[in-house]
Design a protein around this motif. Structure first.
Motif, PDB file in Angstrom:
ATOM      1  N   GLU A  63     -18.300  -5.047   3.173  1.00  0.00           N
ATOM      2  CA  GLU A  63     -18.169  -5.565   1.919  1.00  0.00           C
ATOM      3  C   GLU A  63     -17.599  -4.800   0.878  1.00  0.00           C
ATOM      4  OE1 GLU A  63     -21.381  -8.060  -0.544  1.00  0.00           O
ATOM      5  OE2 GLU A  63     -22.058  -5.749  -0.131  1.00  0.00           O
ATOM      6  N   PRO A  64     -16.811  -4.899   0.133  1.00  0.00           N
ATOM      7  CA  PRO A  64     -15.981  -4.368  -0.780  1.00  0.00           C
ATOM      8  C   PRO A  64     -17.139  -4.083  -1.949  1.00  0.00           C
ATOM      9  CG  PRO A  64     -14.542  -6.173  -0.799  1.00  0.00           C
ATOM     10  CD  PRO A  64     -16.066  -6.258   0.114  1.00  0.00           C
ATOM     11  N   VAL A  65     -17.226  -2.646  -2.522  1.00  0.00           N
ATOM     12  CA  VAL A  65     -18.383  -2.269  -3.420  1.00  0.00           C
ATOM     13  C   VAL A  65     -17.662  -2.178  -4.816  1.00  0.00           C
ATOM     14  CG1 VAL A  65     -20.053  -0.529  -4.107  1.00  0.00           C
ATOM     15  CG2 VAL A  65     -19.902  -1.247  -1.680  1.00  0.00           C
ATOM     16  N   ARG A  66     -16.588  -1.349  -4.724  1.00  0.00           N
ATOM     17  CA  ARG A  66     -15.844  -1.197  -6.031  1.00  0.00           C
ATOM     18  C   ARG A  66     -14.201  -0.661  -5.957  1.00  0.00           C
ATOM     19  NH1 ARG A  66     -14.723   3.823  -7.460  1.00  0.00           N
ATOM     20  NH2 ARG A  66     -14.619   3.626  -9.824  1.00  0.00           N
ATOM     21  N   LEU A  67     -13.422  -1.119  -6.798  1.00  0.00           N
ATOM     22  CA  LEU A  67     -12.186  -0.756  -6.546  1.00  0.00           C
ATOM     23  C   LEU A  67     -12.000   0.780  -6.763  1.00  0.00           C
ATOM     24  CD1 LEU A  67      -9.107  -1.368  -6.604  1.00  0.00           C
ATOM     25  CD2 LEU A  67      -9.143  -1.616  -9.267  1.00  0.00           C
ATOM     26  N   GLY A  68     -11.486   1.496  -6.028  1.00  0.00           N
ATOM     27  CA  GLY A  68     -11.339   3.098  -6.218  1.00  0.00           C
ATOM     28  C   GLY A  68     -10.039   3.556  -6.997  1.00  0.00           C
ATOM     29  N   ALA A  69      -8.936   3.009  -6.759  1.00  0.00           N
ATOM     30  CA  ALA A  69      -7.729   3.302  -7.259  1.00  0.00           C
ATOM     31  C   ALA A  69      -6.485   2.263  -6.882  1.00  0.00           C
ATOM     32  CB  ALA A  69      -7.194   4.602  -6.758  1.00  0.00           C
ATOM     33  N   VAL A  70      -5.420   2.243  -7.735  1.00  0.00           N
ATOM     34  CA  VAL A  70      -4.187   1.457  -7.592  1.00  0.00           C
ATOM     35  C   VAL A  70      -3.213   2.341  -7.291  1.00  0.00           C
ATOM     36  CG1 VAL A  70      -2.684  -0.211  -8.551  1.00  0.00           C
ATOM     37  CG2 VAL A  70      -5.256  -0.457  -8.987  1.00  0.00           C
ATOM     38  N   TYR A  71      -2.468   2.297  -6.356  1.00  0.00           N
ATOM     39  CA  TYR A  71      -1.408   3.236  -5.873  1.00  0.00           C
ATOM     40  C   TYR A  71       0.033   2.454  -6.017  1.00  0.00           C
ATOM     41  CZ  TYR A  71      -4.389   7.135  -4.666  1.00  0.00           C
ATOM     42  OH  TYR A  71      -5.120   8.203  -4.672  1.00  0.00           O
ATOM     43  N   GLN A  72       0.990   3.051  -6.257  1.00  0.00           N
ATOM     44  CA  GLN A  72       2.214   2.574  -6.327  1.00  0.00           C
ATOM     45  C   GLN A  72       3.105   3.235  -5.458  1.00  0.00           C
ATOM     46  OE1 GLN A  72       4.403   1.442  -9.856  1.00  0.00           O
ATOM     47  NE2 GLN A  72       6.106   0.300  -8.784  1.00  0.00           N
ATOM     48  N   ASN A  73       3.830   2.977  -4.444  1.00  0.00           N
ATOM     49  CA  ASN A  73       4.802   3.732  -3.578  1.00  0.00           C
ATOM     50  C   ASN A  73       6.230   3.529  -4.239  1.00  0.00           C
ATOM     51  OD1 ASN A  73       6.815   4.588  -2.048  1.00  0.00           O
ATOM     52  ND2 ASN A  73       5.633   4.276  -0.347  1.00  0.00           N
ATOM     53  N   THR A  74       6.627   4.630  -5.270  1.00  0.00           N
ATOM     54  CA  THR A  74       7.839   4.256  -5.918  1.00  0.00           C
ATOM     55  C   THR A  74       9.204   4.311  -5.034  1.00  0.00           C
ATOM     56  OG1 THR A  74       7.878   6.895  -6.127  1.00  0.00           O
ATOM     57  CG2 THR A  74       6.929   5.290  -7.965  1.00  0.00           C
ATOM     58  N   THR A  75       9.066   4.677  -3.720  1.00  0.00           N
ATOM     59  CA  THR A  75      10.184   4.548  -2.798  1.00  0.00           C
ATOM     60  C   THR A  75      10.191   3.060  -2.341  1.00  0.00           C
ATOM     61  OG1 THR A  75       9.863   6.706  -2.155  1.00  0.00           O
ATOM     62  CG2 THR A  75      11.146   5.542  -0.567  1.00  0.00           C
ATOM     63  N   THR A  76       9.071   2.439  -1.803  1.00  0.00           N
ATOM     64  CA  THR A  76       9.113   1.155  -1.246  1.00  0.00           C
ATOM     65  C   THR A  76       8.749  -0.012  -2.083  1.00  0.00           C
ATOM     66  OG1 THR A  76       6.873   0.981  -0.377  1.00  0.00           O
ATOM     67  CG2 THR A  76       8.489   2.204   1.021  1.00  0.00           C
ATOM     68  N   GLY A  77       7.931   0.499  -3.127  1.00  0.00           N
ATOM     69  CA  GLY A  77       7.557  -0.603  -4.138  1.00  0.00           C
ATOM     70  C   GLY A  77       6.093  -1.101  -3.890  1.00  0.00           C
ATOM     71  N   THR A  78       5.642  -0.871  -2.546  1.00  0.00           N
ATOM     72  CA  THR A  78       4.136  -1.395  -2.103  1.00  0.00           C
ATOM     73  C   THR A  78       3.229  -0.867  -3.115  1.00  0.00           C
ATOM     74  OG1 THR A  78       5.181  -1.066  -0.077  1.00  0.00           O
ATOM     75  CG2 THR A  78       2.710  -1.390  -0.239  1.00  0.00           C
ATOM     76  N   ILE A  79       2.368  -1.831  -3.611  1.00  0.00           N
ATOM     77  CA  ILE A  79       1.272  -1.546  -4.403  1.00  0.00           C
ATOM     78  C   ILE A  79      -0.124  -1.599  -3.397  1.00  0.00           C
ATOM     79  CG2 ILE A  79      -0.308  -2.516  -6.228  1.00  0.00           C
ATOM     80  CD1 ILE A  79       2.503  -1.855  -7.158  1.00  0.00           C
ATOM     81  N   VAL A  80      -0.950  -0.673  -3.424  1.00  0.00           N
ATOM     82  CA  VAL A  80      -2.020  -0.406  -2.733  1.00  0.00           C
ATOM     83  C   VAL A  80      -3.263  -0.237  -3.434  1.00  0.00           C
ATOM     84  CG1 VAL A  80      -3.298   0.844  -0.934  1.00  0.00           C
ATOM     85  CG2 VAL A  80      -0.772   0.833  -0.820  1.00  0.00           C
TER      86      VAL A  80
END
Length: 144
Positions: A63-80
């Motif tokens: 179960e997700p408890v809280r959002l920890g961070a948002v990451y953006q890979n500037t090479t691939t554009g992937t958002i994590v």
């Protein structure tokens, strides 16, 4: 607008246990320690995708408890999107995506995971406002 490229979206889970340790899995293809996670499917919600990825890679229901961070890979554009999660059930099961599991301390995460994966886990464990971080696929390049 329909022809614009889209950013792929992925999720990562910092799964914690009752002792404050976080779950790491070893990728069989390269031996790296990482948190469970992966790409969202088009029609799935973020929480459903997170649960699916963790279940597929570990055998655990979380179960997700809280959002920890948002990451953006500037090479691939992937958002994590990284989340702290708690275990609801299941059993750790080695599979084609995970050859081994280990419950790690924060210090072990820093020492044994590549920087971008360690950062995701440590951000999810922190009790601070979730940061937005940029990386190039290997190193953190900026945050705010």
């Amino acid at each position: 607008m329909a022809d614009l490229p889209r950013h792929p979206v992925a999720v990562a889970a910092a799964v914690t246990n009752d002792h404050g340790l976080v779950l790491a899995l070893r990728r069989p293809e390269d031996g790296r320690w990482e948190p469970p996670g992966g790409m969202l499917e088009l029609a799935e919600t973020i929480p459903d995708g997170l649960r699916r990825e963790v279940r597929e890679e570990t055998g655990l229901e979380v179960e997700p408890v809280r959002l920890g961070a948002v990451y953006q890979n500037t090479t691939t554009g992937t958002i994590v999107l990284t989340f702290r999660c708690r275990v609801l059930g299941g059993r750790l099961t080695v599979n084609e995506e995970a050859s081994e599991f280990r419950w790690m301390t924060a210090d072990e995460v820093r020492e044994q995971m590549p920087e971008i994966f360690a950062g995701r886990v440590l951000d999810a464990l922190a009790d601070t406002e979730p940061p937005l971080r940029l990386h190039d696929g290997k190193r953190l390049t900026a945050h705010w």
